[in-house]
Scaffold this motif. Structure first.
Motif, short mmCIF file in Angstrom:
data_model
loop_
_atom_site.label_atom_id
_atom_site.label_comp_id
_atom_site.label_asym_id
_atom_site.label_seq_id
_atom_site.Cartn_x
_atom_site.Cartn_y
_atom_site.Cartn_z
N HIS A 239 0.84 -1.21 0.00
CA HIS A 239 0.00 0.00 0.00
C HIS A 239 0.86 1.25 0.00
O HIS A 239 0.61 2.20 -0.75
N SER A 240 1.91 1.25 0.82
CA SER A 240 2.78 2.41 0.90
C SER A 240 3.46 2.70 -0.43
O SER A 240 3.50 3.85 -0.89
N VAL A 241 3.98 1.65 -1.06
CA VAL A 241 4.69 1.83 -2.34
C VAL A 241 3.72 2.28 -3.43
O VAL A 241 4.00 3.23 -4.18
N ILE A 242 2.58 1.60 -3.55
CA ILE A 242 1.63 1.92 -4.61
C ILE A 242 1.05 3.32 -4.42
O ILE A 242 0.95 4.11 -5.37
N ALA A 243 0.66 3.65 -3.18
CA ALA A 243 0.06 4.96 -2.93
C ALA A 243 1.03 6.09 -3.23
O ALA A 243 0.61 7.20 -3.60
N SER A 244 2.33 5.83 -3.11
CA SER A 244 3.31 6.88 -3.40
C SER A 244 3.47 7.12 -4.89
O SER A 244 3.98 8.17 -5.31
N GLN A 245 3.02 6.16 -5.72
CA GLN A 245 3.18 6.29 -7.16
C GLN A 245 1.88 6.54 -7.91
O GLN A 245 1.89 7.09 -9.02
N VAL A 246 0.76 6.09 -7.35
CA VAL A 246 -0.52 6.19 -8.04
C VAL A 246 -1.37 7.26 -7.35
O VAL A 246 -1.62 7.16 -6.16
N GLN A 247 -1.80 8.24 -8.11
CA GLN A 247 -2.63 9.30 -7.56
C GLN A 247 -4.10 8.94 -7.69
O GLN A 247 -4.51 8.30 -8.66
N PRO A 248 -4.93 9.37 -6.73
CA PRO A 248 -6.37 9.10 -6.83
C PRO A 248 -6.94 9.66 -8.13
O PRO A 248 -6.55 10.75 -8.57
N THR A 249 -7.83 8.91 -8.73
CA THR A 249 -8.46 9.37 -9.96
C THR A 249 -9.69 10.19 -9.64
O THR A 249 -10.35 9.98 -8.63
N ALA A 250 -9.99 11.13 -10.49
CA ALA A 250 -11.18 11.96 -10.32
C ALA A 250 -12.15 11.68 -11.44
O ALA A 250 -11.79 11.23 -12.52
N GLY A 251 -13.43 11.94 -11.19
CA GLY A 251 -14.42 11.87 -12.24
C GLY A 251 -15.22 10.61 -12.28
O GLY A 251 -16.11 10.46 -13.12
N ALA A 252 -14.93 9.63 -11.43
CA ALA A 252 -15.77 8.43 -11.40
C ALA A 252 -17.14 8.81 -10.89
O ALA A 252 -17.29 9.63 -10.00
N GLN A 253 -18.17 8.21 -11.47
CA GLN A 253 -19.52 8.60 -11.17
C GLN A 253 -20.06 7.87 -9.95
O GLN A 253 -19.59 6.82 -9.57
N ALA A 254 -21.06 8.45 -9.33
CA ALA A 254 -21.67 7.85 -8.15
C ALA A 254 -22.45 6.60 -8.51
O ALA A 254 -22.83 6.39 -9.66
N ALA A 255 -22.72 5.79 -7.50
CA ALA A 255 -23.43 4.54 -7.74
C ALA A 255 -24.88 4.79 -8.11
O ALA A 255 -25.57 5.61 -7.52
N THR A 256 -25.36 4.06 -9.11
CA THR A 256 -26.77 4.10 -9.51
C THR A 256 -27.17 2.70 -9.95
O THR A 256 -26.33 1.92 -10.37
N PRO A 257 -28.46 2.36 -9.89
CA PRO A 257 -28.89 1.04 -10.36
C PRO A 257 -28.56 0.88 -11.84
O PRO A 257 -28.61 1.82 -12.61
N VAL A 258 -28.24 -0.35 -12.23
CA VAL A 258 -27.87 -0.60 -13.61
C VAL A 258 -28.61 -1.83 -14.12
O VAL A 258 -29.10 -2.65 -13.36
N GLN A 259 -28.66 -1.95 -15.43
CA GLN A 259 -29.18 -3.15 -16.06
C GLN A 259 -28.10 -4.23 -16.03
O GLN A 259 -26.92 -3.94 -16.14
N PRO A 260 -28.47 -5.49 -15.92
CA PRO A 260 -27.45 -6.55 -15.93
C PRO A 260 -26.63 -6.51 -17.20
O PRO A 260 -27.18 -6.32 -18.29
N PRO A 261 -25.30 -6.64 -17.09
CA PRO A 261 -24.44 -6.63 -18.28
C PRO A 261 -24.49 -7.96 -19.00
O PRO A 261 -24.98 -8.95 -18.46
N PRO A 262 -23.98 -8.01 -20.24
CA PRO A 262 -23.89 -9.28 -20.94
C PRO A 262 -23.03 -10.26 -20.15
O PRO A 262 -22.16 -9.88 -19.39
N ALA A 263 -23.24 -11.54 -20.38
CA ALA A 263 -22.51 -12.57 -19.65
C ALA A 263 -21.03 -12.47 -19.95
O ALA A 263 -20.60 -12.23 -21.07
N VAL A 264 -20.21 -12.66 -18.90
CA VAL A 264 -18.77 -12.66 -19.08
C VAL A 264 -18.36 -13.85 -19.93
O VAL A 264 -18.85 -14.95 -19.75
N GLY A 265 -17.46 -13.58 -20.88
CA GLY A 265 -16.89 -14.66 -21.68
C GLY A 265 -17.72 -15.07 -22.87
O GLY A 265 -17.42 -16.06 -23.51
N ALA A 266 -18.76 -14.31 -23.23
CA ALA A 266 -19.56 -14.67 -24.39
C ALA A 266 -18.73 -14.62 -25.65
O ALA A 266 -18.95 -15.36 -26.59
#
Length: 291
Positions: A239-266
């Motif tokens: 955590h210490s090493v990664i946090a020193s190199q990776v900055q928090p990202t901005a712009g991710a959207q808040a949680a909202t209900p979603v429709q089920p996505p297509p099946a993984v691996g189709a």
């Protein structure tokens, strides 16, 4: 898939700098071997289908989590072997980041991550992806250059489909149970670091050296009794090493209900659409491989 068979053994320690210089050339040639057009036009490969059958339980667990709530776009995604999967406090440790997604599946290899890059990375449209994989490949007999080739294919896919996404490779750790592989681990870390120096929007995160003691040996307090997986102290180092190199990202959207996505691996080529929402991090796997 190997483009220069047995190159690593032929080069040897005396010409190791040449091997590092060839890393970019090798990785570029490997990536070009799988163009986006060719991938889109082909049905799932036998290798993909075999890997999908092997990791069916893990993929289904991820799919179930996504149906409950799909992560928002623009987050930070961790993918790789059980060192990632077992990081149960990942989201809490990086709680200042808008969205943290854990897609570790235990026992997986860099080859598996490359095969599932669309299923486990592209579909979520992250702004940053951190990869930890490669030591299982070496334990199964693959060479450092084969790990590089698979990582280059992974990078090639992400760069083509998500050109604004940053890619970070977390170096292979010095597990005491794999002390016999330390020369290959160092070589793999070196050539991947050399390759990433040729790539835009990429980082090499060195956790290998911070996990060594003053005597140059792996610090035993960082590893569980199996001498392979990590203790909480080990994850604190990460955590210490990664946090020193990776900055928090901005712009991710808040949680909202979603429709089920297509099946993984189709399809090994089709990337599922992402829509805003938060998802639980991580999923357990019933895979038989140990790491």
């Amino acid at each position: 898939m190997t483009l220069l068979p047995h190159l690593s053994s032929r080069l040897g320690a005396r010409v190791r700098p040449v091997a590092l210089g060839l890393a970019a050339l090798l990785a570029t040639a490997s990536a070009l071997a799988q163009s986006p057009v060719a991938v889109a036009a082909n049905a799932p490969s036998p290798a993909y289908l075999a890997a999908h059958a092997r990791w069916k339980a893990s993929l289904e667990a991820f799919e179930k989590a996504d149906k409950a709530a799909l992560p928002a776009e623009g987050g930070v995604l961790f993918v790789g072997s059980s060192t990632v999967r077992m990081w149960t406090n990942l989201a809490q440790d990086f709680r200042n980041w808008p969205v943290v997604i854990n897609r570790g599946f235990g026992g997986s290899t860099m080859a598996d991550c490359s095969l599932f890059v669309r299923d486990l990375v592209v579909r979520y449209k992250p702004s940053h992806v951190l990869v930890y994989a490669g030591d299982n490949d070496l334990a199964e007999g693959r060479t450092p250059f084969q790990v590089l080739e698979d990582f280059a294919l992974f990078v090639n896919t992400v760069q083509n489909e998500l050109p604004d996404t940053r890619i970070s490779y977390i170096s292979i750790k010095p597990s005491p149970s794999r002390a016999h592989l330390l020369p290959k681990i160092r070589e793999t870390n070196d050539i991947i670091a050399a390759y990433l120096r040729t790539q835009a929007k990429s980082d090499f995160i060195d956790i290998f050296n911070p996990m060594l003691g003053a005597d140059g040996q792996p610090r035993p307090e960082l590893f569980l009794p199996d001498r392979l997986h990590m203790t909480e102290a080990g994850y604190r180092v990460w955590h210490s090493v990664i946090a020193s190199q990776v900055q928090p990202t901005a712009g991710a959207q808040a949680a909202t209900p979603v429709q089920p996505p297509p099946a993984v691996g189709a399809s090994s080529a089709a990337a599922a659409p992402s829509v805003p929402a938060m998802a639980p991090t991580g999923a357990m796997t019933t895979a038989s491989r140990p790491h």
